[in-house]
Design a protein around this motif. Structure first.
Motif, mmCIF file in Angstrom:
data_model
loop_
_atom_site.group_PDB
_atom_site.id
_atom_site.type_symbol
_atom_site.label_atom_id
_atom_site.label_comp_id
_atom_site.label_asym_id
_atom_site.label_seq_id
_atom_site.Cartn_x
_atom_site.Cartn_y
_atom_site.Cartn_z
ATOM 1 N N PHE A 1 0.854 -1.182 0.000
ATOM 2 C CA PHE A 1 0.000 0.000 0.000
ATOM 3 C C PHE A 1 0.897 1.241 0.000
ATOM 4 O O PHE A 1 1.394 1.650 1.054
ATOM 5 C CB PHE A 1 -0.908 -0.002 1.241
ATOM 6 N N PRO A 2 1.136 1.813 -1.164
ATOM 7 C CA PRO A 2 1.984 3.007 -1.214
ATOM 8 C C PRO A 2 1.350 4.124 -0.401
ATOM 9 O O PRO A 2 0.281 4.630 -0.755
ATOM 10 C CB PRO A 2 2.030 3.346 -2.710
ATOM 11 N N GLU A 3 2.016 4.494 0.685
ATOM 12 C CA GLU A 3 1.397 5.399 1.663
ATOM 13 C C GLU A 3 1.165 6.815 1.156
ATOM 14 O O GLU A 3 0.342 7.538 1.680
ATOM 15 C CB GLU A 3 2.265 5.447 2.932
ATOM 16 N N GLY A 4 1.927 7.201 0.138
ATOM 17 C CA GLY A 4 1.817 8.590 -0.328
ATOM 18 C C GLY A 4 0.586 8.861 -1.178
ATOM 19 O O GLY A 4 0.295 10.006 -1.526
ATOM 20 N N GLN A 5 -0.159 7.832 -1.509
ATOM 21 C CA GLN A 5 -1.276 7.998 -2.452
ATOM 22 C C GLN A 5 -2.398 8.862 -1.891
ATOM 23 O O GLN A 5 -2.672 8.856 -0.695
ATOM 24 C CB GLN A 5 -1.828 6.638 -2.852
ATOM 25 N N THR A 6 -3.057 9.587 -2.803
ATOM 26 C CA THR A 6 -4.192 10.412 -2.371
ATOM 27 C C THR A 6 -5.404 10.153 -3.270
ATOM 28 O O THR A 6 -6.172 9.249 -3.002
ATOM 29 C CB THR A 6 -3.837 11.913 -2.366
ATOM 30 N N CYS A 7 -5.535 10.916 -4.363
ATOM 31 C CA CYS A 7 -6.746 10.837 -5.186
ATOM 32 C C CYS A 7 -6.327 10.888 -6.647
ATOM 33 O O CYS A 7 -5.299 11.467 -6.984
ATOM 34 C CB CYS A 7 -7.652 12.028 -4.826
ATOM 35 N N CYS A 8 -7.121 10.289 -7.516
ATOM 36 C CA CYS A 8 -6.747 10.200 -8.924
ATOM 37 C C CYS A 8 -6.990 11.511 -9.674
ATOM 38 O O CYS A 8 -6.513 11.694 -10.783
ATOM 39 C CB CYS A 8 -7.509 9.072 -9.609
ATOM 40 N N GLY A 9 -7.747 12.420 -9.094
ATOM 41 C CA GLY A 9 -7.988 13.707 -9.757
ATOM 42 C C GLY A 9 -9.283 13.742 -10.543
ATOM 43 O O GLY A 9 -9.572 14.723 -11.240
ATOM 44 N N GLN A 10 -10.054 12.699 -10.420
ATOM 45 C CA GLN A 10 -11.290 12.650 -11.198
ATOM 46 C C GLN A 10 -12.274 13.784 -10.898
ATOM 47 O O GLN A 10 -12.861 14.346 -11.824
ATOM 48 C CB GLN A 10 -11.971 11.291 -11.022
ATOM 49 N N PRO A 11 -12.465 14.148 -9.633
ATOM 50 C CA PRO A 11 -13.417 15.243 -9.368
ATOM 51 C C PRO A 11 -13.009 16.524 -10.098
ATOM 52 O O PRO A 11 -13.864 17.226 -10.654
ATOM 53 C CB PRO A 11 -13.332 15.435 -7.855
ATOM 54 N N GLN A 12 -11.729 16.814 -10.095
ATOM 55 C CA GLN A 12 -11.242 18.015 -10.774
ATOM 56 C C GLN A 12 -11.418 17.878 -12.285
ATOM 57 O O GLN A 12 -11.893 18.785 -12.959
ATOM 58 C CB GLN A 12 -9.753 18.238 -10.457
ATOM 59 N N TRP A 13 -11.004 16.752 -12.798
ATOM 60 C CA TRP A 13 -11.077 16.531 -14.240
ATOM 61 C C TRP A 13 -12.517 16.639 -14.728
ATOM 62 O O TRP A 13 -12.808 17.328 -15.697
ATOM 63 C CB TRP A 13 -10.494 15.151 -14.567
ATOM 64 N N ASN A 14 -13.429 15.982 -14.043
ATOM 65 C CA ASN A 14 -14.813 15.969 -14.505
ATOM 66 C C ASN A 14 -15.523 17.298 -14.315
ATOM 67 O O ASN A 14 -16.587 17.526 -14.873
ATOM 68 C CB ASN A 14 -15.598 14.863 -13.781
ATOM 69 N N SER A 15 -14.954 18.169 -13.501
ATOM 70 C CA SER A 15 -15.595 19.463 -13.300
ATOM 71 C C SER A 15 -14.988 20.543 -14.171
ATOM 72 O O SER A 15 -15.401 21.700 -14.096
ATOM 73 C CB SER A 15 -15.474 19.875 -11.826
#
Ligand code: SF4
Lengths: 487, 240
Positions: B33-47
């Motif tokens: 589980f790579p600890e640095g992960q956050t979010c793929c950016g989909q909310p930003q992209w889709n908006s």
């Protein structure tokens, strides 16, 4: 520009159960008919009796459209020459105003007082009826659906079925007013009334106005696809026939036309081919029994050439089959009038802001789409409508027109979440806040029934579960410890 | 194999995430589980905020660089990486290259089980009358429709009943759910009515976002419906 926002109009539609039922039933029928037609097409393709299955046909159609649009000047000139050689007149109209002028001029010259129309989105787009009525010319829609909404004083709610939102009862009332008596709601009575009224109009009309689904550049042939006989009467009974056609409707050859005809009705209503497919090449020639004395083709630009060469060009591939509407879950809930424009559904969401003032229509891409991509899947010419809607959203944001209040938080969130510590911190704060707001306990879980800020709209119709006691990260840390002990 | 839990998964569906971990370890896969992960950016992209999405996408690439496989319990987030990262990095050749490598290695969880591990029957048993919600991005953008169904069909005592309109969107759509809440809710209602008509007591999905939306609406309507992620059904079914 339409009054209000999509959201407001949609809300109104949602409060109308009759409309919603009517739309849903029709959409279901269209969807299952299309599914069956596609299965049959695949079978025909396997037997070598079709050009290909849906995927193959749509690739061909896309390629033809792309080629035609990349060389549109050439094909327009070609079509104009071909139409002229066969005795037709060609006009180019930059916008609504020019179309009105051209048609009124023809009407004046020929002393037309009554015009009959067959269904055409292009003339809806330029509000041709209004322009002619201003000159005292009576204009009668002869497509059954169009006739119904004309009587109701409404705009079409679907590209293919303009009156799908109307129930039988409403139609019986509208027709009853015309004939001055009460009507029963069965199909034969209603179509009988329409036929009787319209027949008389056909006989008297001095002008027939139509659109065209395709124009074959090579031969100058207009191809008009309908399911009612009215199209044939409009284009052949009156002495003058005027066709108003978007410049994107060109296809190079008759062989290309064949590809589109195989896709259009199947995608639209699930028919193999529509009941009537007229091919009109020039006005009546000496010795021919019918057809108009005069034929005019008006090529309409109205914003289309501005789309050429941009990232939106593919929307001009559209053959107005309506499949994207039929498969759109938003359209399904609201019907077409919520879109406030001539073109509704996904294609309208892309096209309307391009043809009109972008700022006036930015709420369509922002609010009328959940990005499910069902439209793209159904579209017979493969327009990535969902991606074009995204491009609209990008434009809205770029030009500072996003009024949702979400732009700031989204950008801020992105900046913070590129730093793992800030992500962890914000998730922790978010968890605490949500758990604090989630005070209703039920079924071992707490729910927020009223959340603050941007989440308020969420809790208008939905509850929000409180995040569980431990986040995944915490569970993972425990798991690692256990795993270490086991090892 | 590196797990991409996704932000919603981390926050709202930690049990589904753990179910994925346990199932994969049960099958002998080493999970990191790579600890640095956050979010793929989909909310930003889709908006409509591609630059903001790009910042998160760059971060994603850095975090998951070098992973042999990336597995996510969200079909939608996996599709974001695979389908849209190439567009985000269109003008960034170095990252485009890394994206291409990564997008060949990112899988939605059930897809990974079926297509990579070749596992379709986990020997699970879960008594319920269930129906499956097919999420849009997972089917249409990622092209994954069959794997979760195959896995579920092989669960003993799980009666899988089809929806009348499986292809319809549940109405979540990211920020759509707050920009058009009325339509979004109406769409959820149609989906839930469809579910209720089947007589199912369990709704299974493979996307936390759809599940959050449907669970929220079902709870507001007080529908007696259990909603679970497919990984949870499978993990519980094999007693993990
Ligand atoms: S966009 Fe595609 S599906 Fe929609 S009306 Fe046009 S051709 Fe048909």
């Amino acid at each position: 520009m339409a009054g209000g926002t999509f959201r407001a109009r949609a809300r109104k539609a949602l409060e109308n159960p009759r409309l919603r039922r009517a739309v849903r039933v029709t959409m279901n029928n269209f969807m299952s008919a299309r599914r069956a037609a596609m299965a049959e097409l695949a079978q025909l393709a396997r037997e070598g009796l079709a050009l290909g299955d849906f995927a193959a046909m749509r690739e061909r159609a896309r390629a033809i459209k792309q080629h035609t649009l990349d060389h549109l000047d050439h094909y327009l000139a070609r079509a104009a020459t071909a139409i002229g050689e066969r005795g037709g007149h060609v006009h180019f109209a930059a916008g609504a105003h020019e179309v009105g002028e051209i048609v009124r001029e023809i009407a004046r010259r020929r002393g037309v007082t009554l015009a009959v129309k067959s269904k055409s989105m292009a003339t809806e787009e330029v509000h041709l009826n209004r322009a002619l009525q201003a000159d005292g010319i009576e204009v009668v829609e002869t497509d059954l659906g169009e006739y119904i909404i004309q009587l109701a004083g409404e705009t079409p709610s679907h590209i293919v079925g303009p009156a799908i939102h109307k129930t039988r009862e409403e139609i019986a009332q509208l027709f009853g007013r015309v004939v001055g008596r009460e009507l029963s709601t069965d199909t034969p009575t209603l179509t009988g009334v329409a036929r009787q009224v319209l027949r008389e109009k056909f006989v008297r009309a001095g002008m027939g106005i139509s659109g065209a689904n395709f124009v074959v550049a090579e031969t100058g042939t207009l191809c008009i696809v309908t399911n009612e006989g009215n199209g044939r009467l409009v284009t052949s009974a009156p002495p003058v026939h005027v066709a108003v056609v978007g410049i994107e409707k060109l296809v190079p050859t008759l062989a290309d036309l064949y590809v589109f005809l195989g896709l259009l009705a199947r995608s639209s209503t699930g028919q193999k081919i529509s009941v009537y497919t007229h091919m009109i090449t020039g006005p009546r020639r000496p010795g021919e029994a019918d057809g108009p004395e005069e034929l005019h083709v008006i090529f309409l630009d109205a914003g289309r050439s501005d789309i050429l060469g941009t990232e939106y060009q593919e929307v001009l591939h559209c053959i107005r089959c309506g499949a994207c509407l039929n498969h759109c879950p938003v359209y399904r809930q609201t019907g077409g009038h919520a879109y406030g424009a001539v073109y509704s559904g996904p294609v309208g969401t892309v096209l309307t802001p391009l043809l009109g003032e972008f700022r006036d229509w930015k709420d369509l891409p922002a609010e009328a789409c959940s990005l499910c991509a069902a439209c793209w899947e159904a579209c017979p010419v493969g327009i990535p409508l969902h991606d074009l809607i995204l491009k609209h959203r990008q434009k809205t944001a770029r030009e500072g027109l996003d009024q949702s209040g979400l732009g700031g938080p989204l950008r801020l969130g992105a900046a913070a979440w590129t730093k793992p510590w800030a992500y962890r911190l914000s998730v922790r704060v978010g968890r605490l806040a949500l758990r604090w707001f989630a005070r209703e306990e039920e079924g071992g879980r707490r729910w927020a029934v009223k959340a603050p800020g941007p989440l308020r709209a969420w809790t208008e119709g939905r509850d929000l579960p409180a995040p569980p006691e431990k986040s995944f990260r915490e569970l993972w840390a425990e798991h690692l410890r256990e795993r270490g002990q086991r090892a | 194999m590196a797990l991409f839990i996704t932000c919603l998964g981390d926050l709202f569906f930690p049990r589904a995430g753990m179910a994925v971990v346990k199932l994969l370890e049960h099958l002998g896969v080493e999970v990191t589980f790579p600890e640095g992960q956050t979010c793929c950016g989909q909310p930003q992209w889709n908006s409509g905020y591609p630059e903001a999405a790009a910042a998160l996408a760059r971060h994603f690439l850095d975090v998951f660089d070098g992973a042999d496989y990336i597995v996510s319990p969200s079909g939608s987030c996996a599709s974001m990486v695979q389908h849209y990262y190439p567009e985000i990095f269109r003008d960034d050749p170095a990252r485009l290259d890394r994206t291409r490598q990564i997008s060949g290695r990112i899988y939605e969880f059930t897809q990974f089980l079926v297509e990579v591990l070749g596992v379709e029957d986990l020997g699970a048993r879960y008594p319920a009358r269930a129906t499956y919600h097919q999420s849009c991005h997972m089917t249409r953008l990622l092209g994954v429709e069959e794997p979760p169904l195959r896995l579920l069909r092989n669960v003993r005592d799980l009666e899988l009943v089809p929806l009348e309109h499986p292809e319809l969107c549940c109405g979540f759509g990211g920020t759509f759910s707050v920009k058009s809440p009325e339509v979004s809710v109406a769409m959820a209602d149609e989906k839930l009515d469809d579910v209720t008509r089947t007589g199912a007591d369990l709704l299974v999905g493979a996307d936390p976002s759809c599940l959050l939306h449907l669970a929220g609406r079902a709870h507001r309507r007080r529908l007696p419906l259990k909603i679970m992620h497919v990984a949870e059904v499978l993990a519980e079914g094999v007693g993990l």
